[in-house]
Enzyme design. Structure first.
Site, PDB file in Angstrom:
ATOM      1  N   TYR A  53      40.572  54.561  39.309  1.00 51.34           N
ATOM      2  CA  TYR A  53      39.249  54.816  38.720  1.00 51.34           C
ATOM      3  C   TYR A  53      39.369  55.565  37.390  1.00 51.34           C
ATOM      4  CZ  TYR A  53      37.333  52.799  42.873  1.00 51.34           C
ATOM      5  OH  TYR A  53      37.036  51.893  43.863  1.00 51.34           O
ATOM      6  N   ARG A  56      39.802  52.802  34.924  1.00 49.58           N
ATOM      7  CA  ARG A  56      38.551  52.058  34.703  1.00 49.58           C
ATOM      8  C   ARG A  56      37.548  52.910  33.934  1.00 49.58           C
ATOM      9  NH1 ARG A  56      36.128  49.536  39.875  1.00 49.58           N
ATOM     10  NH2 ARG A  56      34.794  48.496  38.343  1.00 49.58           N
ATOM     11  N   ASN A  89      27.285  47.360  39.104  1.00 54.78           N
ATOM     12  CA  ASN A  89      28.349  47.805  38.209  1.00 54.78           C
ATOM     13  C   ASN A  89      28.439  49.327  38.205  1.00 54.78           C
ATOM     14  OD1 ASN A  89      28.639  45.114  37.607  1.00 54.78           O
ATOM     15  ND2 ASN A  89      27.423  45.232  35.724  1.00 54.78           N
ATOM     16  N   HIS A 106      26.228  50.886  43.715  1.00 55.05           N
ATOM     17  CA  HIS A 106      27.631  51.053  44.117  1.00 55.05           C
ATOM     18  C   HIS A 106      28.249  52.288  43.484  1.00 55.05           C
ATOM     19  CE1 HIS A 106      28.089  46.499  45.165  1.00 55.05           C
ATOM     20  NE2 HIS A 106      27.384  47.174  46.055  1.00 55.05           N
ATOM     21  N   CYS A 117      30.815  68.009  51.160  1.00 57.91           N
ATOM     22  CA  CYS A 117      29.394  68.420  51.234  1.00 57.91           C
ATOM     23  C   CYS A 117      28.446  67.416  50.581  1.00 57.91           C
ATOM     24  CB  CYS A 117      29.212  69.803  50.586  1.00 57.91           C
ATOM     25  SG  CYS A 117      29.282  69.771  48.779  1.00 57.91           S
ATOM     26  N   THR A 173      26.455  37.926  38.806  1.00 57.73           N
ATOM     27  CA  THR A 173      27.041  38.336  40.087  1.00 57.73           C
ATOM     28  C   THR A 173      27.369  37.093  40.913  1.00 57.73           C
ATOM     29  OG1 THR A 173      26.749  39.649  42.104  1.00 57.73           O
ATOM     30  CG2 THR A 173      24.737  38.722  41.121  1.00 57.73           C
ATOM     31  N   SER A 174      28.486  37.175  41.631  1.00 60.49           N
ATOM     32  CA  SER A 174      28.977  35.982  42.354  1.00 60.49           C
ATOM     33  C   SER A 174      28.274  35.792  43.692  1.00 60.49           C
ATOM     34  CB  SER A 174      30.486  36.101  42.585  1.00 60.49           C
ATOM     35  OG  SER A 174      30.747  37.238  43.407  1.00 60.49           O
ATOM     36  N   ASN A 198      24.222  32.838  35.162  1.00 61.41           N
ATOM     37  CA  ASN A 198      25.642  32.863  35.478  1.00 61.41           C
ATOM     38  C   ASN A 198      26.329  31.740  34.713  1.00 61.41           C
ATOM     39  OD1 ASN A 198      28.181  32.931  36.948  1.00 61.41           O
ATOM     40  ND2 ASN A 198      27.096  34.113  38.522  1.00 61.41           N
ATOM     41  N   GLU A 200      28.165  29.734  36.331  1.00 60.74           N
ATOM     42  CA  GLU A 200      28.122  28.668  37.349  1.00 60.74           C
ATOM     43  C   GLU A 200      27.268  29.199  38.487  1.00 60.74           C
ATOM     44  OE1 GLU A 200      32.225  28.406  38.533  1.00 60.74           O
ATOM     45  OE2 GLU A 200      32.188  30.405  39.435  1.00 60.74           O
TER      46      GLU A 200
HETATM   47  N1  APR Z   1      27.995  35.610  31.676  1.00 55.14           N
HETATM   48  C1  APR Z   1      27.384  35.422  32.883  1.00 55.14           C
HETATM   49  N2  APR Z   1      28.048  35.468  34.068  1.00 55.14           N
HETATM   50  C2  APR Z   1      29.373  35.722  34.017  1.00 55.14           C
HETATM   51  C3  APR Z   1      30.072  35.938  32.805  1.00 55.14           C
HETATM   52  C4  APR Z   1      29.318  35.870  31.600  1.00 55.14           C
HETATM   53  N3  APR Z   1      29.892  36.067  30.413  1.00 55.14           N
HETATM   54  N4  APR Z   1      31.391  36.143  33.101  1.00 55.14           N
HETATM   55  C5  APR Z   1      31.500  36.082  34.449  1.00 55.14           C
HETATM   56  N5  APR Z   1      30.292  35.811  35.003  1.00 55.14           N
HETATM   57  C6  APR Z   1      29.963  35.677  36.426  1.00 55.14           C
HETATM   58  C7  APR Z   1      31.008  34.951  37.241  1.00 55.14           C
HETATM   59  O1  APR Z   1      30.758  33.540  37.231  1.00 55.14           O
HETATM   60  C8  APR Z   1      30.776  35.551  38.643  1.00 55.14           C
HETATM   61  O2  APR Z   1      29.773  34.805  39.347  1.00 55.14           O
HETATM   62  O3  APR Z   1      29.932  36.987  36.950  1.00 55.14           O
HETATM   63  C9  APR Z   1      30.244  36.941  38.345  1.00 55.14           C
HETATM   64  C10 APR Z   1      31.238  38.048  38.649  1.00 55.14           C
HETATM   65  O4  APR Z   1      31.473  38.017  40.027  1.00 55.14           O
HETATM   66  P1  APR Z   1      32.365  39.153  40.693  1.00 55.14           P
HETATM   67  O5  APR Z   1      33.630  39.303  39.916  1.00 55.14           O
HETATM   68  O6  APR Z   1      32.435  38.818  42.158  1.00 55.14           O
HETATM   69  O7  APR Z   1      31.544  40.493  40.470  1.00 55.14           O
HETATM   70  P2  APR Z   1      30.274  40.992  41.271  1.00 55.14           P
HETATM   71  O8  APR Z   1      29.444  39.857  41.756  1.00 55.14           O
HETATM   72  O9  APR Z   1      29.608  42.021  40.418  1.00 55.14           O
HETATM   73  O10 APR Z   1      30.938  41.742  42.538  1.00 55.14           O
HETATM   74  C11 APR Z   1      30.053  42.416  43.398  1.00 55.14           C
HETATM   75  O11 APR Z   1      31.923  43.273  44.638  1.00 55.14           O
HETATM   76  O12 APR Z   1      33.989  44.181  44.705  1.00 55.14           O
HETATM   77  C12 APR Z   1      32.673  44.472  44.785  1.00 55.14           C
HETATM   78  O13 APR Z   1      31.709  46.534  44.294  1.00 55.14           O
HETATM   79  C13 APR Z   1      32.257  45.411  43.693  1.00 55.14           C
HETATM   80  O14 APR Z   1      30.134  45.514  42.581  1.00 55.14           O
HETATM   81  C14 APR Z   1      31.189  44.637  42.947  1.00 55.14           C
HETATM   82  C15 APR Z   1      30.732  43.622  43.967  1.00 55.14           C
END
Ligand code: APR
Length: 230
Positions: A53, A56, A89, A106, A117, A173-174, A198, A200
């Site tokens: 961390y 990061r 994030n 998160h 505490c 987010t995925s 996204n 995709e």
């Molecule tokens: N623009 C839009 N989307 C994007 C871009 C971009 N430039 N680059 C990547 N992505 C998308 C990817 O296609 C993917 O669907 O962002 C997503 C990132 O997915 P993850 O890496 O799984 O991140 P996230 O969804 O934030 O993970 C959720 O998982 O590990 C835990 O706590 C951690 O907060 C995190 C949580």
């Protein structure tokens, strides 16, 4: 439309140079979740975890908000209703972009938490295992990050906001990690329109009414301009 609830993930910070988790060479390709993102991992090797961390935090400190972060701050300032931002994030790019209300479900790299505490305070740039808690003095400082198996922050407030949302937007987010991945279904259940941004479709992409495919630095500013009528 009076209330927009937005959930962001690592994808919104990707174009600011911060790695995502599940892409090729992503954070979870380089580090095992069980080693750096669980309470058990921290108990087993606190130095490994604080180093992860600290690195990061240093990287995020150097990162600049991108056009997507800036567009969301513009939306919050200019929208004639309520904009509620929930982020998975732990970087502070939404704040750096000028966003006033950010719920870090998160946790945050800039936060420290006492394992004894539950006191929370601004994290030093470099945390060491056994740092003392400024409140109870126990040598129990840890990163204020919600690890797997722990309860995310602000959940009651988040579900309350989802129940009132006219529009729910999921950005970068995925859709792999719950409870965040379930927010689109929760918003739909209460009648919200739903929109995904996204590269995709995410794992829950089929639950969104519409999806805007492309880099967030392009799709999000375009959408904000539409919403603000600009
Ligand atoms: N623009 C839009 N989307 C994007 C871009 C971009 N430039 N680059 C990547 N992505 C998308 C990817 O296609 C993917 O669907 O962002 C997503 C990132 O997915 P993850 O890496 O799984 O991140 P996230 O969804 O934030 O993970 C959720 O998982 O590990 C835990 O706590 C951690 O907060 C995190 C949580």
């Amino acid at each position: 439309m009076k209330k927009i609830v937005i959930l962001t993930g690592a994808g919104i910070s990707a174009e600011s140079g911060l790695g995502t988790f599940r892409a090729e060479g992503g954070l979870w390709a380089e580090h095992r979740i069980e080693d750096v993102a669980t309470p058990e991992g921290f108990a087993r090797d606190p130095q490994l975890v604080v180093d992860f961390y600290n690195a990061r935090r240093a990287q995020a400190a150097e990162a600049a908000p991108n056009a997507a972060h800036l567009a969301l701050a513009k939306l919050e300032a200019g929208f004639d209703g309520d904009v509620v931002l929930v982020t998975q994030n732990v970087d502070d790019l939404h704040e750096k972009a000028g966003m006033k209300r950010v719920m870090h479900m998160h946790g945050a790299l800039n936060g420290a938490l006492c394992g004894a505490c539950d006191h929370r305070w601004p994290a030093p740039m470099v945390m060491a295992p056994g740092d003392a808690c400024p409140h109870c003095k126990a040598p129990a400082a840890r990163p204020d990050i919600v690890w797997f198996g722990e309860m995310p922050y602000d959940m009651e407030e988040i579900y309350d906001q989802l129940a009132q949302a006219d529009l729910f937007a999921g950005i970068g987010t995925s859709g792999n990690v719950y409870p965040a991945a379930g927010f689109v279904a929760e918003a739909r259940r209460h009648g919200a329109q739903t929109l995904e941004f996204n590269l995709e479709p995410s794992a829950v992409g089929s639950q969104f009414d519409d999806i805007r495919i492309g880099p967030a630095t392009q799709t999000v500013p375009e959408w904000v301009a539409e919403v603000l009528g600009g």
